[in-house]
Structures are given as C-alpha cells and as structure tokens.
Design an enzyme around this catalytic site. Structure first.
Site, PDB file in Angstrom:
ATOM      1  N   TYR A  76       0.854  -1.180   0.000  1.00 35.81           N
ATOM      2  CA  TYR A  76       0.000   0.000   0.000  1.00 35.81           C
ATOM      3  C   TYR A  76       0.892   1.233   0.000  1.00 35.81           C
ATOM      4  O   TYR A  76       1.818   1.337   0.806  1.00 35.81           O
ATOM      5  CB  TYR A  76      -0.893   0.005   1.240  1.00 35.81           C
ATOM      6  CG  TYR A  76      -1.830   1.190   1.353  1.00 35.81           C
ATOM      7  CD1 TYR A  76      -1.616   2.187   2.311  1.00 35.81           C
ATOM      8  CD2 TYR A  76      -2.924   1.317   0.516  1.00 35.81           C
ATOM      9  CE1 TYR A  76      -2.475   3.269   2.412  1.00 35.81           C
ATOM     10  CE2 TYR A  76      -3.793   2.402   0.621  1.00 35.81           C
ATOM     11  CZ  TYR A  76      -3.556   3.376   1.575  1.00 35.81           C
ATOM     12  OH  TYR A  76      -4.409   4.454   1.676  1.00 35.81           O
ATOM     13  N   ASP A  86       9.360   2.679  -0.638  1.00 35.65           N
ATOM     14  CA  ASP A  86       8.321   3.351   0.144  1.00 35.65           C
ATOM     15  C   ASP A  86       8.619   3.064   1.620  1.00 35.65           C
ATOM     16  O   ASP A  86       8.295   1.994   2.129  1.00 35.65           O
ATOM     17  CB  ASP A  86       6.938   2.831  -0.256  1.00 35.65           C
ATOM     18  CG  ASP A  86       5.847   3.434   0.633  1.00 35.65           C
ATOM     19  OD1 ASP A  86       4.652   3.181   0.338  1.00 35.65           O
ATOM     20  OD2 ASP A  86       6.176   4.123   1.613  1.00 35.65           O
ATOM     21  N   LYS A 141       4.598   9.294   8.498  1.00 29.18           N
ATOM     22  CA  LYS A 141       4.432   8.765   9.855  1.00 29.18           C
ATOM     23  C   LYS A 141       5.462   9.317  10.857  1.00 29.18           C
ATOM     24  O   LYS A 141       5.364  10.458  11.292  1.00 29.18           O
ATOM     25  CB  LYS A 141       4.435   7.230   9.800  1.00 29.18           C
ATOM     26  CG  LYS A 141       3.266   6.671   8.957  1.00 29.18           C
ATOM     27  CD  LYS A 141       3.269   5.176   8.902  1.00 29.18           C
ATOM     28  CE  LYS A 141       2.287   4.656   7.886  1.00 29.18           C
ATOM     29  NZ  LYS A 141       0.885   4.712   8.350  1.00 29.18           N
TER      30      LYS A 141
END
Ligand code: KE4
Length: 428
Positions: free
Chosen positions: A144, A239, A267
């Site tokens: 994702y 990623d 994050k």
C-alpha cells in the site's frame, strides 16, 4: 467495561462523515464491532471516551515511536504555535529538517516535504516518470502506497481489508499503467520487466511490507529488484513511510544495505503531525519544480508546526540510537512470549517480525505475500482482536496491518499482552 459513549459518537459520526471515520481502516469493518473513540493518550496508553485504558500497538499507525504526547514534541508544538501555524513562505526550520534527514538516511541529496505518505509516493512516481520519460510503474500485490489512483491496483491495508478488487473512480487508463505481481516473486518481476522493456519508469516497493500484516523480503528479493532496475534503467523507489526512522535511523536502506533511487517517508517523520517526504539523488530530484518541470506543490508542505514536531522527534532518535536496540529487544521479547503461548495452544499460527514491526497470522503456511496473508484464518484474527480489546490491548483492527511497538511500552505491558493472548486463545 462500557463503550457506550463510543457507540453514541459512532452513530452521530455516520451522519456527517462517510462511514463515521476519516480513514476507512479505523471503522473496525473487517473485525466487526464499533470503533472506539479516543479521548487522549500518553506514552504507551490510549484512553477512550468511556475512560477505558488500552495498551497501544497501533501508535497512530507508526508515528508514535516514542509513545504518545512525548514531552519534547508537545513542548515544541506549544512554543511554535504562537509564532503562527503557517506562513506559506520558506523558513530556516525546513532547511534544518531537510539537513537532519540527510544526516540520518543514505542516498538522499535533495528532499521535498509534503503532507502525507500518499503525497510522497505519488510525487515519487511522478519524478520517476518525468526523469525516465516512461509511463508504467510496477507495484506488488498487497503493498500500500497511499490512495493515489496509480496505487489502488491490488493494494494492501484498507483496500485489502475490505477486499476491494478494483476501486471505482480509478480509470482503466491509469490502471493499465500499473503492473503488479506477488511480493517476493523476483521471477515475475523479471518477466514483466522483459515484457515491458523500456516502458517501466519505476518499481515501488515496501522494502519490509507492513500492509499485509508484516511481511519480510525473502533473501535476495530486494537485492534482485536493485539489479533488475540497474539493468533496465528503471528507478527503484523504497516506500519507507512505515519503515523510515522505525527500523533504524537510516530505515530499510540501512537495515537491508540496498540503495534506493528515490525514497518516501511519512508517519514517524511528522511525529503524528501531517508530514510526508520524497527524496533521492540530485540526478533524479533535480527534475522537481521549480528546479525542473515535474510539478509538485502544497499549501502546507513544510508546515512549521509539523516541521518542529518531526524535527524534535527525529533529533531524539538520532541522539539516542540505542532506542532502536531497545525497541528490537522489546519486540523480540513479545514475539518469544507470544510464541510460547501460541505453540502451547496447538493451532496453526505464524509470527512475522523485523525490528519493531510484528504481526500474527493464524495460518498453517508461511506468510510471504498477499495470497498467503489472505488465505490465513482471518476470521480467527477478528475474534483474537476483540478478545484482546476486551482485555485492554488495542491491536490494529485488521489482519492486513502490522503492529507497531512504541518505546514507552514496559515489561509489564508486554507481559500483559502475552497473558491476554493466552487468555484469548480458548475463545478462538
Ligand atoms: P498516508 O497517506 O496514510 O500518510 O500514507 C500512505 C502510506 C504509504 N505507504 C505506506 C507503506 C503506508 O503504510 C501508508 C499508510 N499506512 C496506513 C496503515 N497501513 C495508514 C492508515 C490509514 O490508512 O488510516
């Protein structure tokens, strides 16, 4: 333990917010039940609106690596809020943030701040397409990279959780430029690279996958991607929205010893404030406007409150690298304790773990990709989730998510988690 206030709020929320949440995975739809509305959090603990206390294994999906309401971060935000919450003009703080990140991670000459991991990843593939002049990207089933159209093809996290095979609103044209294959299947990547020779701009990968649960790269997988990219003129994008500053100061690039061409962050980089970033070697990043003509922009990119929060947290992590050893030891202790009680239970299970990322899969087979994560007994995971929640342990509400440990967790928290698991097993 009552959760009636959460139930009332959830009913009210659904009157004004799609599904009652601002991000689907929070809705508990895959595990069932009513989501809990949080009031506050401190350290390793969440407190919901009914006053229930939980040991937190989501850490806001990663950012709270040193625990919630970390004092230096809170103080920095409180101070900087008084200077204005946004200027829309450059600040020295953004330079300091970029320089700090460059001092911690390898292979980044230039880095651009954005406001989410999605923005970081969609910008990174635009850079790759702009630099190479090619259109296609290759991603892995179950990985994702945020909700940009190009990524919603066989995606992980909430897309996998809700088993959305193709997302309405993503056009066939966009989907046609997204090639996919199974994570850890290097042969499939070689075959696609040969079939689409000269067409693929980038391979984007979670170097340690966290959106199918935690799935480790097979030996040689990431190294193999590097070799294919070198041979085919494809840019390799890591990623690291999840792994960045979590697995090590230098993230997965440091842990795996493989250099990415472009890397994305989110994050932890924002300490819970909306921050993402994409960066890489100057050769690639110099195509980004206003230096080059690959346009990317954002009103709140490099926002001063987000920057001081992220800068304060990253500075703590850089100054105290022993934190990563502590996190690894705590996660290994948890894994060992869970292994003991699950093995004694006698039913099939798998625990995947690297650093402070861990997940349990009720599976008879190793969980190495999306297919094996999907074929696990995920109904059993839902029962486990609720059995743990009822004992004050807050796990990610999906079998397709990694758990995230924070360094505020103490031995008692870990032992409570292990004993709550043992207590839960009779109900699975
Ligand atoms: P955001 O746009 O949600 O900040 O980041 C997207 C993203 C990109 N790359 C990776 C590896 C990610 O894990 C994410 C977002 N992670 C999910 C949790 N699996 C965010 C939680 C949510 O969607 O609410």
């Amino acid at each position: 333990m009552t959760t009636s206030t959460s139930s009332t709020l959830f009913a009210r929320a659904q009157e004004s917010i799609p599904g009652g949440v601002n991000s689907p995975v929070r809705a508990f739809k895959s595990v069932g039940g009513t989501p809990l509305f949080m009031q506050r959090a401190k350290g390793a603990y969440l407190y919901d609106v009914d006053g229930n206390k939980y040991i937190d294994y989501i850490a806001s999906w990663g950012p709270m690596i040193l625990g919630h309401a970390y004092d230096p971060v809170v103080k920095a935000i409180q101070e900087y809020a008084a200077y204005s919450t946004s200027f829309g003009a450059p600040t020295e703080l953004e330079i300091k943030m970029a320089e700090l990140i460059k001092s911690m991670v390898p292979n980044v000459d230039l880095i651009r701040m954005v406001s989410s991991g999605t923005e970081a990843c969609m910008s990174a593939i635009r850079v790759a397409r702009g630099y190479t002049g090619r259109n296609k990207i290759l991603k892995f089933e179950g990985c994702y990279h945020g909700h940009a159209d190009s990524f919603l093809v066989k995606a992980g996290s909430g897309v996998a959780t809700f088993n959305i095979q193709s997302v309405p609103g993503v056009t066939a044209g966009v989907s046609a430029d997204t090639l996919t294959c199974a994570y850890n299947d290097l042969g499939a990547v070689q075959e696609l690279a040969a079939r689409h020779k000269g067409e693929i701009a980038a391979i984007i990968v979670e170097p340690v996958a966290g959106n199918m649960g935690c799935i480790l790269p097979a030996s040689g997988f990431i190294e193999g991607l590097r070799a294919i990219c070198d041979a085919e003129g494809i840019l390799l994008i890591f990623d690291e929205v999840m792994t960045g500053f979590r697995l090590a100061p230098g993230g997965a690039q440091e842990v795996l010893g493989v250099a990415a061409d472009l890397v994305t962050y989110g994050k932890v980089i924002g300490a819970g404030m909306p921050v993402g970033a994409f960066g890489g070697k100057k050769e690639y990043m110099q195509v980004v406007a206003p230096l080059g003509s690959v346009y990317q922009a954002g009103t709140l990119s490099g926002n001063p409150i987000a920057m001081i929060a992220g800068y304060t947290l990253l500075s703590e992590l850089k100054a105290n690298p022993g934190i990563y050893k502590e996190l690894e030891e705590k996660t290994s202790y948890l894994k060992h304790g869970l292994d003991n009680v699950l093995a004694a239970w006698g039913q099939p299970y798998v625990i995947n773990q690297l650093g402070s990322m861990i997940s349990i899969h009720f599976s008879e087979h190793p969980v190495i990709d999306f297919a094996s994560a999907s074929s696990a007994n995920n109904a059993r995971f839902s029962k486990y989730f609720h059995a743990m929640l009822n004992q004050g342990i807050y796990l990610p509400p999906s079998a397709f998510e990694s758990w995230f440990l924070n360094n505020a967790l103490n031995q008692a928290d870990l032992d409570n988690t292990i004993s709550a698991t043992e207590e839960s097993l009779s109900r699975l």
